[in-house]
Design a protein around this motif. Sequence first.
Motif, PDB file in Angstrom:
ATOM      1  N   GLU A 174       0.832  -1.212   0.000  1.00 26.71           N
ATOM      2  CA  GLU A 174       0.000   0.000   0.000  1.00 26.71           C
ATOM      3  C   GLU A 174       0.863   1.258   0.000  1.00 26.71           C
ATOM      4  O   GLU A 174       0.583   2.218  -0.736  1.00 26.71           O
ATOM      5  N   GLU A 175       1.941   1.266   0.806  1.00 23.32           N
ATOM      6  CA  GLU A 175       2.828   2.437   0.872  1.00 23.32           C
ATOM      7  C   GLU A 175       3.493   2.689  -0.470  1.00 23.32           C
ATOM      8  O   GLU A 175       3.541   3.824  -0.965  1.00 23.32           O
ATOM      9  N   LEU A 176       3.993   1.633  -1.107  1.00 18.80           N
ATOM     10  CA  LEU A 176       4.646   1.810  -2.406  1.00 18.80           C
ATOM     11  C   LEU A 176       3.642   2.255  -3.469  1.00 18.80           C
ATOM     12  O   LEU A 176       3.961   3.075  -4.337  1.00 18.80           O
ATOM     13  N   ALA A 177       2.425   1.720  -3.403  1.00 17.90           N
ATOM     14  CA  ALA A 177       1.388   2.108  -4.363  1.00 17.90           C
ATOM     15  C   ALA A 177       1.063   3.587  -4.223  1.00 17.90           C
ATOM     16  O   ALA A 177       0.861   4.300  -5.221  1.00 17.90           O
ATOM     17  N   MET A 178       1.016   4.068  -2.970  1.00 19.52           N
ATOM     18  CA  MET A 178       0.764   5.501  -2.740  1.00 19.52           C
ATOM     19  C   MET A 178       1.932   6.350  -3.259  1.00 19.52           C
ATOM     20  O   MET A 178       1.733   7.439  -3.809  1.00 19.52           O
ATOM     21  N   MET A 179       3.154   5.846  -3.084  1.00 21.40           N
ATOM     22  CA  MET A 179       4.318   6.567  -3.604  1.00 21.40           C
ATOM     23  C   MET A 179       4.296   6.612  -5.127  1.00 21.40           C
ATOM     24  O   MET A 179       4.770   7.580  -5.737  1.00 21.40           O
ATOM     25  N   LEU A 180       3.716   5.589  -5.746  1.00 19.93           N
ATOM     26  CA  LEU A 180       3.653   5.523  -7.202  1.00 19.93           C
ATOM     27  C   LEU A 180       2.529   6.383  -7.770  1.00 19.93           C
ATOM     28  O   LEU A 180       2.712   7.082  -8.776  1.00 19.93           O
ATOM     29  N   GLY A 181       1.351   6.332  -7.130  1.00 16.40           N
ATOM     30  CA  GLY A 181       0.195   6.967  -7.756  1.00 16.40           C
ATOM     31  C   GLY A 181      -0.585   7.914  -6.892  1.00 16.40           C
ATOM     32  O   GLY A 181      -1.650   8.390  -7.303  1.00 16.40           O
ATOM     33  N   GLY A 182      -0.153   8.197  -5.680  1.00 10.11           N
ATOM     34  CA  GLY A 182      -0.895   9.103  -4.815  1.00 10.11           C
ATOM     35  C   GLY A 182      -1.862   8.343  -3.918  1.00 10.11           C
ATOM     36  O   GLY A 182      -1.900   7.106  -3.891  1.00 10.11           O
ATOM     37  N   LYS A 183      -2.684   9.107  -3.185  1.00  9.18           N
ATOM     38  CA  LYS A 183      -3.573   8.492  -2.196  1.00  9.18           C
ATOM     39  C   LYS A 183      -4.679   7.648  -2.819  1.00  9.18           C
ATOM     40  O   LYS A 183      -5.185   6.707  -2.209  1.00  9.18           O
ATOM     41  N   ASN A 184      -5.102   8.008  -4.016  1.00  7.70           N
ATOM     42  CA  ASN A 184      -6.111   7.190  -4.706  1.00  7.70           C
ATOM     43  C   ASN A 184      -5.402   6.027  -5.392  1.00  7.70           C
ATOM     44  O   ASN A 184      -4.923   6.136  -6.520  1.00  7.70           O
ATOM     45  N   ILE A 185      -5.327   4.931  -4.687  1.00  9.11           N
ATOM     46  CA  ILE A 185      -4.526   3.797  -5.142  1.00  9.11           C
ATOM     47  C   ILE A 185      -5.273   3.025  -6.239  1.00  9.11           C
ATOM     48  O   ILE A 185      -6.414   2.593  -6.049  1.00  9.11           O
ATOM     49  N   SER A 186      -4.609   2.864  -7.370  1.00  7.53           N
ATOM     50  CA  SER A 186      -5.203   2.108  -8.488  1.00  7.53           C
ATOM     51  C   SER A 186      -4.659   0.687  -8.489  1.00  7.53           C
ATOM     52  O   SER A 186      -3.667   0.365  -7.842  1.00  7.53           O
TER      53      SER A 186
END
Length: 550
Positions: free
Chosen positions: A526-538
């Motif tokens: 989840e943390e890496l996904a947020m770093m990749l795409g912001g708070k709205n995780i795709s």
Amino acid sequence: MLTTLSIKNYALIEDIQMNLQSGFTIITGETGAGKSIMLGALSLLLGKRADFSAIRDQDKKCVIEGTFNIAPYELQSLFAAEDLDYESQTIIRREILPSGKSRAFINDTPANLSSLQVLGERLLDIHSQHETLSLGDNDYQFLVIDSLAKNSEEIKAYRESLKELKKLQKQLHDLKEEQAQATKEYDYNLFLLTELQQAKLAAGMQEELEERYEELSNVEQLTEQLGSAVNYIQQEEIGAAAALKEARNNLQRIAGISTTYQQLYERLQSVNIELDDIAVELETSLDKVEANPEELAQVNDKLQVLYNLQKKHMVSTVEELKQIQDELAQKVSVSENADAEIEKAEKAISLQKEKLRVQANKIHASRKAVIPKFIKEIETILADLGMPNATLKIELEPQEEFFPNGHDKLNWLLSANKGGSYNDIKKAASGGELSRIMLAVKSILATYSKLPTIIFDEIDTGVSGDIAQKMAGILQKMGNVMQVIAITHLPQIAGKGGSHFKIYKEDAAHSTITNIKELKGEERVEELAMMLGGKNISDSAVAHAKALLN
């Protein structure tokens, strides 16, 4: 390596604790979450001066404590030199009290900041964002080369020799100043000294001269009074001596009657003997008394010389005049012997310079020996980091001047592009290129220094994409030989960590506090996904995050 870190009541941190592992550790968090606060707390363990304003609740003390596993690093001699108790699990603690005072402890033994700094240099290196700019700093460039050449002991010995040279040079400067001053005053000082020497000063001479002057000035009175005294003692019928003898004879006749009379007789006998001696001395003194105008004039002249000298030098005794004479003799001697002293000092300086030159040449040779290999390693790493055409040139030229670390002039030059000209490294490299060069330097130093722990604060500034991935690989590789902790905003680097911590802020009842937690499993995804795409995780960000972790 750093195994635990505890921070209480520091800045936005209320109470956090981290349990750290070996290898490569990641710390992430939004800008302003408190990563720099954690580094500030760590720097206190390394001997940085405490700031009372950093206390969160100023009614309570602030405590920062770190536990270090130092068993593999052979630091026993360092602990002994600093008079500290060695423990394989060493605990360093800093406390900032509400009073504003700061205390430090190493294994529960009070320690000063210099001991923390000495130990900290062997335990932990914190690389800040600002340090990347130091690549262009000449002192840092020397530090890198000397670390690789293992020149620390040689430079330490050289600096002692340089300190001695500066001491000798100051002595020569002072000698020349004294000579210049003495030359200006030489004639006058020599005149004053000669004047005092001609007076043939001796302890007690003034008192003797004054006494003799009184005798010669009162010859008539002395003759009259001494003659009269002799007459009163020695007249045959009425003199004191005759009367005393009669009294003694009277007592002698009754001395046998009692001890009292015997004692009185003996006392009178003693008085009689003493009076005879006095009479003899009076006659002798009387015989010596005679008018001598010539001697009187001589004594008077000597006294006037003394009085004039005392008035001239504003003193009141011969002893003070003798002290002034000694001081003048020293000043005259300085002027007369200055050339020999200066020549001696110049010879000592020449010998010391030759000693320094030998030491500096040895340092130069060791630097020169490591530079080619260092350049080759740097260029190899830079090629892996997307700078295949970057070439580094290190100029090392000995100078006549002695600098604090030798007599070399050092310059790092970079050509970032194929066929490009060389320029000063801080001018030739962009921010992202400087970050890559610094990482290359640190990775090389890591293999030489065997430092337990290094912390990178956003070493990835100015890079992204494939380059970030390659930087992550280098950091991960460094983690195989030492503990590496990286604070990063790049998911490519975050995904390579063996462990992962997140720093975040949260609102408490009446304030905002900084917290930290170790992320595992889905939390890391989840943390890496947020770093990749912001708070709205795709879904694609999640997939990408899992790919990075795998």
